[in-house]
Design an enzyme around this catalytic site. Structure first.
Site, PDB file in Angstrom:
ATOM      1  CG  ASN A   9      -1.782   1.241   1.505  1.00 52.73           C
ATOM      2  OD1 ASN A   9      -1.888   2.199   0.553  1.00 52.73           O
ATOM      3  ND2 ASN A   9      -2.380   1.298   2.690  1.00 52.73           N
ATOM      4  CD1 TRP A  10       3.720   0.909  -2.686  1.00 53.87           C
ATOM      5  CD2 TRP A  10       3.751   2.206  -4.751  1.00 53.87           C
ATOM      6  NE1 TRP A  10       4.407   0.284  -3.951  1.00 53.87           N
ATOM      7  CE2 TRP A  10       4.475   0.767  -4.912  1.00 53.87           C
ATOM      8  CE3 TRP A  10       3.599   2.999  -5.940  1.00 53.87           C
ATOM      9  CZ2 TRP A  10       5.198   0.574  -6.055  1.00 53.87           C
ATOM     10  CZ3 TRP A  10       4.502   2.765  -6.976  1.00 53.87           C
ATOM     11  CH2 TRP A  10       4.895   1.547  -7.151  1.00 53.87           C
ATOM     12  CE  LYS A  11      -0.178   3.119   4.705  1.00 53.55           C
ATOM     13  NZ  LYS A  11      -0.103   3.308   6.322  1.00 53.55           N
ATOM     14  CG  HIS A  96      -5.968   1.715   5.037  1.00 53.43           C
ATOM     15  ND1 HIS A  96      -5.338   2.874   6.085  1.00 53.43           N
ATOM     16  CD2 HIS A  96      -4.948   1.097   5.065  1.00 53.43           C
ATOM     17  CE1 HIS A  96      -4.277   2.512   6.355  1.00 53.43           C
ATOM     18  NE2 HIS A  96      -3.891   1.639   5.800  1.00 53.43           N
ATOM     19  CD  GLU A  98      -2.933   5.530   6.681  1.00 51.68           C
ATOM     20  OE1 GLU A  98      -2.756   5.735   5.600  1.00 51.68           O
ATOM     21  OE2 GLU A  98      -2.074   4.864   7.251  1.00 51.68           O
ATOM     22  CD  GLU A 168      -4.011  -2.346   7.480  1.00 51.00           C
ATOM     23  OE1 GLU A 168      -2.541  -2.642   6.724  1.00 51.00           O
ATOM     24  OE2 GLU A 168      -4.224  -1.266   7.147  1.00 51.00           O
ATOM     25  N   GLY A 174       2.356   2.558  10.571  1.00 47.32           N
ATOM     26  CA  GLY A 174       3.458   3.590  10.482  1.00 47.32           C
ATOM     27  C   GLY A 174       4.143   3.671  11.956  1.00 47.32           C
ATOM     28  CB  SER A 212       4.915  -1.609  11.835  1.00 43.77           C
ATOM     29  OG  SER A 212       4.550  -0.191  12.210  1.00 43.77           O
ATOM     30  N   GLY A 233       2.892  -1.026   4.384  1.00 43.77           N
ATOM     31  CA  GLY A 233       3.015   0.404   3.741  1.00 43.77           C
ATOM     32  C   GLY A 233       4.493   0.779   3.687  1.00 43.77           C
ATOM     33  N   GLY A 234       4.770   1.074   4.914  1.00 41.49           N
ATOM     34  CA  GLY A 234       6.366   1.879   4.770  1.00 41.49           C
ATOM     35  C   GLY A 234       7.474   0.965   3.996  1.00 41.49           C
TER      36      GLY A 234
HETATM   37  P1  PGA Z   1       2.839   0.217   7.797  1.00 45.45           P
HETATM   38  O1  PGA Z   1       1.368   0.652   7.038  1.00 45.45           O
HETATM   39  O2  PGA Z   1       3.380  -0.957   7.076  1.00 45.45           O
HETATM   40  O3  PGA Z   1       3.657   1.425   7.277  1.00 45.45           O
HETATM   41  O4  PGA Z   1       2.474   0.305   9.125  1.00 45.45           O
HETATM   42  C1  PGA Z   1       0.371  -0.490   7.005  1.00 45.45           C
HETATM   43  C2  PGA Z   1      -0.839   0.033   5.992  1.00 45.45           C
HETATM   44  O5  PGA Z   1      -1.406   1.058   6.802  1.00 45.45           O
HETATM   45  O6  PGA Z   1      -1.533  -0.808   5.491  1.00 45.45           O
END
Ligand code: PGA
Length: 253
Positions: A9-11, A96, A98, A168, A174, A212, A233-234
């Site tokens: 997930n590149w956000k 998600h 966010e 999640e 993050g 994470s 994500g990251g």
């Molecule tokens: P993260 O994000 O790996 O940076 O914690 C995961 C996500 O939000 O899907």
């Protein structure tokens, strides 16, 4: 056996040149015929670029980070599933945390979006997870059960064999503070139980962990019997890290 999924997930990250380099590094580093499904979910404005970069190969699938539950019309800024399909999208992240937080997506909206994705014949990756505060109050399992319950209730009668879920925990996203393998397994097992109680073929539903996940913890998380992959994500923004997680997903104990 459930085929694992590693989805990036590149956000709201990326740029034309950086995307190109990342995709090229991924394609170069992936083993031929990877042992899990590999998905990348760029920002929607880059879907056309990635469709071109991924053309002619079957190892990496394209995903979107969101979709509208509506088919078309007066929804400024929204993107329909038909539009996503034109760009080769096969997976869609839905709900998600966010988006639940920043776009105020409710359980009902998330359920409706999952329904729209399934109706379009695509694979939703439907996200659930509790906040730190909810966990501290002892409400983690209850919140996840409520979010999953809404998804199931809104999709009664839909073919759910394509449904993919992602647990999640919001406090792990993050933050570098990953759920322990035991915490993840506990919640995944509870979710699978809920699916079974709803009459679904629960053993066939893939439940990803997100929050994470990194090369140094992926193997332990993926070793849990109910963890069927990761939403990353990251670590999805660095080819070496993402490739190491893909490799860990390919190794079965
Ligand atoms: P993260 O994000 O790996 O940076 O914690 C995961 C996500 O939000 O899907």
């Amino acid at each position: 056996m459930r085929r694992r999924i590693i989805a990036g997930n590149w956000k709201m990250n990326g740029a034309l040149e950086r995307n190109r380099a990342l995709v090229m590094d991924l394609l170069a580093g992936l083993p031929a015929d990877p042992a899990c499904d590999v998905v990348v979910c760029p920002s929607a404005v880059y879907l056309a670029q990635l469709q071109t970069l991924l053309r002619g190969q079957n190892d990496v699938s394209l995903g979107a980070q969101d979709a509208s539950e509506h088919a078309q019309g007066a929804y400024t800024g929204s993107i329909s599933l038909a539009m996503l399909q034109e760009f080769g999208v096969r997976f869609v992240i839905v709900g998600h945390s966010e988006r639940r937080r920043d776009q105020h997506e409710s359980d009902l909206t998330v359920g409706a979006k999952v329904r729209a994705v399934l109706a379009a014949g695509l694979t939703p990756i439907a996200c659930v997870g509790e906040t730190a505060q909810q966990r501290e109050q002892g409400l983690g399992a209850f919140v996840v059960q409520r979010q999953l319950g809404a998804i199931l209730a809104m999709n009664a009668g839909m073919p759910l064999d394509q449904l993919v879920l992602a647990y999640e925990p919001v406090w792990a996203i993050g933050t570098g503070q990953t759920a322990t393998p035991e915490q993840a397994q506990g919640m995944h097992a509870a979710m699978r139980m809920q699916l079974r109680q709803a009459g679904m073929a629960a053993d066939e539903v893939r439940i990803l962990y997100g929050g994470s996940m990194k090369p140094d913890n992926a193997a332990d998380l993926l070793a849990q019997p109910d963890v069927d992959g990761g939403l990353i994500g990251g670590a999805a923004l660095k080819a070496v890290d993402f490739l190491q997680i893909v490799q860990a997903a390919g190794e079965r104990p």
